[in-house]
Scaffold this motif. Structure first.
Motif, PDB file in Angstrom:
ATOM      1  N   TRP A  97      21.781 -11.408 -25.791  1.00  0.00           N
ATOM      2  CA  TRP A  97      21.096 -12.465 -26.535  1.00  0.00           C
ATOM      3  C   TRP A  97      20.391 -13.451 -25.604  1.00  0.00           C
ATOM      4  N   ARG A  98      20.519 -13.257 -24.281  1.00  0.00           N
ATOM      5  CA  ARG A  98      20.035 -14.231 -23.310  1.00  0.00           C
ATOM      6  C   ARG A  98      18.671 -13.840 -22.750  1.00  0.00           C
ATOM      7  N   SER A  99      17.758 -14.796 -22.750  1.00  0.00           N
ATOM      8  CA  SER A  99      16.405 -14.519 -22.247  1.00  0.00           C
ATOM      9  C   SER A  99      16.404 -14.242 -20.751  1.00  0.00           C
ATOM     10  N   GLU A 100      17.271 -14.915 -19.997  1.00  0.00           N
ATOM     11  CA  GLU A 100      17.285 -14.700 -18.550  1.00  0.00           C
ATOM     12  C   GLU A 100      17.792 -13.299 -18.206  1.00  0.00           C
ATOM     13  N   VAL A 101      18.722 -12.803 -18.990  1.00  0.00           N
ATOM     14  CA  VAL A 101      19.186 -11.428 -18.787  1.00  0.00           C
ATOM     15  C   VAL A 101      18.101 -10.449 -19.207  1.00  0.00           C
ATOM     16  N   ALA A 102      17.460 -10.715 -20.323  1.00  0.00           N
ATOM     17  CA  ALA A 102      16.385  -9.839 -20.802  1.00  0.00           C
ATOM     18  C   ALA A 102      15.272  -9.727 -19.778  1.00  0.00           C
ATOM     19  N   ARG A 103      14.939 -10.824 -19.132  1.00  0.00           N
ATOM     20  CA  ARG A 103      13.862 -10.794 -18.135  1.00  0.00           C
ATOM     21  C   ARG A 103      14.218  -9.841 -16.989  1.00  0.00           C
ATOM     22  N   VAL A 104      15.450  -9.896 -16.535  1.00  0.00           N
ATOM     23  CA  VAL A 104      15.877  -9.035 -15.431  1.00  0.00           C
ATOM     24  C   VAL A 104      15.885  -7.570 -15.849  1.00  0.00           C
ATOM     25  N   VAL A 105      16.501  -7.264 -16.997  1.00  0.00           N
ATOM     26  CA  VAL A 105      16.634  -5.855 -17.374  1.00  0.00           C
ATOM     27  C   VAL A 105      15.291  -5.238 -17.760  1.00  0.00           C
ATOM     28  N   CYS A 106      14.406  -6.032 -18.338  1.00  0.00           N
ATOM     29  CA  CYS A 106      13.066  -5.502 -18.622  1.00  0.00           C
ATOM     30  C   CYS A 106      12.335  -5.211 -17.315  1.00  0.00           C
ATOM     31  N   GLY A 107      12.562  -6.055 -16.321  1.00  0.00           N
ATOM     32  CA  GLY A 107      11.979  -5.801 -15.008  1.00  0.00           C
ATOM     33  C   GLY A 107      12.531  -4.553 -14.356  1.00  0.00           C
ATOM     34  N   GLU A 108      13.754  -4.185 -14.711  1.00  0.00           N
ATOM     35  CA  GLU A 108      14.390  -2.978 -14.165  1.00  0.00           C
ATOM     36  C   GLU A 108      14.028  -1.726 -14.961  1.00  0.00           C
ATOM     37  N   GLY A 109      13.345  -1.902 -16.093  1.00  0.00           N
ATOM     38  CA  GLY A 109      12.898  -0.731 -16.845  1.00  0.00           C
ATOM     39  C   GLY A 109      13.438  -0.592 -18.250  1.00  0.00           C
ATOM     40  N   ALA A 110      14.134  -1.602 -18.772  1.00  0.00           N
ATOM     41  CA  ALA A 110      14.632  -1.514 -20.149  1.00  0.00           C
ATOM     42  C   ALA A 110      13.462  -1.505 -21.136  1.00  0.00           C
ATOM     43  N   ASP A 111      13.609  -0.731 -22.183  1.00  0.00           N
ATOM     44  CA  ASP A 111      12.579  -0.611 -23.219  1.00  0.00           C
ATOM     45  C   ASP A 111      12.843  -1.507 -24.424  1.00  0.00           C
ATOM     46  N   GLY A 119      18.722 -14.179 -32.619  1.00  0.00           N
ATOM     47  CA  GLY A 119      17.739 -15.130 -32.128  1.00  0.00           C
ATOM     48  C   GLY A 119      18.338 -16.441 -31.657  1.00  0.00           C
ATOM     49  N   HIS A 120      19.598 -16.403 -31.198  1.00  0.00           N
ATOM     50  CA  HIS A 120      20.261 -17.620 -30.717  1.00  0.00           C
ATOM     51  C   HIS A 120      19.458 -18.283 -29.589  1.00  0.00           C
ATOM     52  N   ASP A 121      18.881 -17.467 -28.713  1.00  0.00           N
ATOM     53  CA  ASP A 121      18.031 -17.980 -27.630  1.00  0.00           C
ATOM     54  C   ASP A 121      16.580 -17.849 -28.070  1.00  0.00           C
ATOM     55  N   PRO A 122      15.907 -18.956 -28.393  1.00  0.00           N
ATOM     56  CA  PRO A 122      14.546 -18.870 -28.923  1.00  0.00           C
ATOM     57  C   PRO A 122      13.530 -18.339 -27.921  1.00  0.00           C
ATOM     58  N   ARG A 123      13.883 -18.324 -26.640  1.00  0.00           N
ATOM     59  CA  ARG A 123      12.947 -17.846 -25.608  1.00  0.00           C
ATOM     60  C   ARG A 123      12.962 -16.326 -25.472  1.00  0.00           C
ATOM     61  N   LEU A 124      13.915 -15.682 -26.123  1.00  0.00           N
ATOM     62  CA  LEU A 124      14.059 -14.234 -25.952  1.00  0.00           C
ATOM     63  C   LEU A 124      12.806 -13.482 -26.398  1.00  0.00           C
ATOM     64  N   VAL A 125      12.227 -13.870 -27.525  1.00  0.00           N
ATOM     65  CA  VAL A 125      11.055 -13.155 -28.033  1.00  0.00           C
ATOM     66  C   VAL A 125       9.882 -13.241 -27.056  1.00  0.00           C
ATOM     67  N   ASP A 126       9.776 -14.354 -26.339  1.00  0.00           N
ATOM     68  CA  ASP A 126       8.687 -14.501 -25.367  1.00  0.00           C
ATOM     69  C   ASP A 126       8.853 -13.538 -24.200  1.00  0.00           C
ATOM     70  N   VAL A 127      10.082 -13.372 -23.739  1.00  0.00           N
ATOM     71  CA  VAL A 127      10.348 -12.436 -22.644  1.00  0.00           C
ATOM     72  C   VAL A 127      10.051 -11.009 -23.082  1.00  0.00           C
ATOM     73  N   VAL A 128      10.480 -10.656 -24.285  1.00  0.00           N
ATOM     74  CA  VAL A 128      10.217  -9.311 -24.806  1.00  0.00           C
ATOM     75  C   VAL A 128       8.714  -9.055 -24.890  1.00  0.00           C
ATOM     76  N   ALA A 129       7.975 -10.037 -25.388  1.00  0.00           N
ATOM     77  CA  ALA A 129       6.516  -9.893 -25.494  1.00  0.00           C
ATOM     78  C   ALA A 129       5.868  -9.747 -24.125  1.00  0.00           C
ATOM     79  N   GLU A 130       6.316 -10.523 -23.153  1.00  0.00           N
ATOM     80  CA  GLU A 130       5.732 -10.470 -21.805  1.00  0.00           C
ATOM     81  C   GLU A 130       5.871  -9.083 -21.187  1.00  0.00           C
ATOM     82  N   HIS A 131       6.944  -8.390 -21.520  1.00  0.00           N
ATOM     83  CA  HIS A 131       7.215  -7.081 -20.909  1.00  0.00           C
ATOM     84  C   HIS A 131       6.825  -5.914 -21.816  1.00  0.00           C
TER      85      HIS A 131
END
Length: 286
Positions: A97-111, A119-131
């Motif tokens: 649920w954490r945007s900071e974790v999502a940023r790292v794993v998307c950078g490592e290749g998560a789909d 949606g507890h972390d409102p920034r999560l959707v932005d990280v998903v969109a960026e990647h």
């Protein structure tokens, strides 16, 4: 079309998502795949069994010792990179649920980012969109992460699940996540008692009718155990019964511990429903 990160899926057939826990205290496997090599062996096993997606998690969903973002990243970050390197075409999801974790794993290749906490972390959707990743939007009844429901009440639990998940989906869309990369999940057990989860299962077709792809996470959950009086290790048959009902209703993605059994139940049910042809049909014809 469904687009999960680097993969575009156009056949419309159901998908099996295998659970891979990098936690020492999972309710089901009790830490059996916490060690990295054990977790990687689990990936190898479920891929061999036909999993379409692996869902890697680094934090137990329920109560337990605090796991901060740094520790969660240590558990899942580089591990996602190892799985991506070994399986370039595999769809990799991370349960966070954490945007900071999502940023790292998307950078490592998560789909896919599987946000089990609505949606507890409102920034999560932005990280998903960026990647250019995909997101799973869940209904948790407003609970904070890692908390259990207590006397949760709804006028209509399915209506509440539809309202919450579709609103989250629209928020993801507004943030720039592709429409074909958004999935909704009623989140059985999360923010729900057993009666709620049974009703969501019975009425899953109403969520499918929203037009968003529906994921269900039924595997060995408490609503199955309470309904049948079975501990976590004896809930397979109840899980598969609930799976068949959701498959008949048109759910698209099934998050599970047992891959082969789920694959057979889902494929058979979809074939009965007329959505999937048999792999071989010569009886009475040859």
């Amino acid at each position: 079309m469904l687009k999960l990160g680097h993969r575009e899926l156009v056949d419309g057939l159901p998908l099996v998502m295998a659970i891979v826990n990098r936690t020492p205290d999972s309710f089901y496997d009790r830490g059996a795949t916490f060690a990295e090599d054990a977790a990687f062996a689990r990936v190898e096993q479920v891929v061999d069994e036909g999993a379409d997606i692996v869902d890697i998690g680094g934090v137990r969903a329920g109560y337990g010792p605090v796991v901060d973002a740094d520790e969660e990243i240590r558990r899942v970050g580089s591990f996602v990179g190892r799985v991506r390197s070994a399986y370039p075409s595999l769809i990799i999801s991370v349960d966070t649920w954490r945007s900071e974790v999502a940023r790292v794993v998307c950078g490592e290749g998560a789909d896919v980012v599987n946000d089990a906490w609505g949606g507890h972390d409102p920034r999560l959707v932005d990280v998903v969109a960026e990647h250019d990743a995909a997101i799973v939007c869940t209904h948790t009844g407003g609970l904070r992460p890692r908390t259990d429901p207590h006397r949760q009440e709804y006028d209509d639990v399915v209506g509440a699940a539809i309202a919450a998940t579709t609103a989250y989906a629209e928020r993801a869309l507004a943030a720039g996540v592709a429409k074909e990369s958004i999935v909704i999940d009623p989140a059985h057990d999360f923010g729900k008692n057993t009666f709620h989860s049974l009703e969501v299962t019975r009425r899953i077709g109403e969520m499918v009718d929203t037009g968003w792809p529906v994921l269900v996470s039924l595997s060995n959950k408490d609503f199955v155990g309470e309904t049948l009086g079975r501990p976590a290790g004896e809930r397979l048959l109840g899980t598969l019964a609930a799976t068949a009902v959701c498959a008949l209703g048109g759910a698209l993605i099934y998050r599970v511990h047992q891959v082969r059994e789920t694959r057979d139940v889902v494929d058979m049910t979809w074939s009965i429903a007329g959505r999937r042809p048999p792999l071989r049909a010569i009886r009475g014809l040859a």
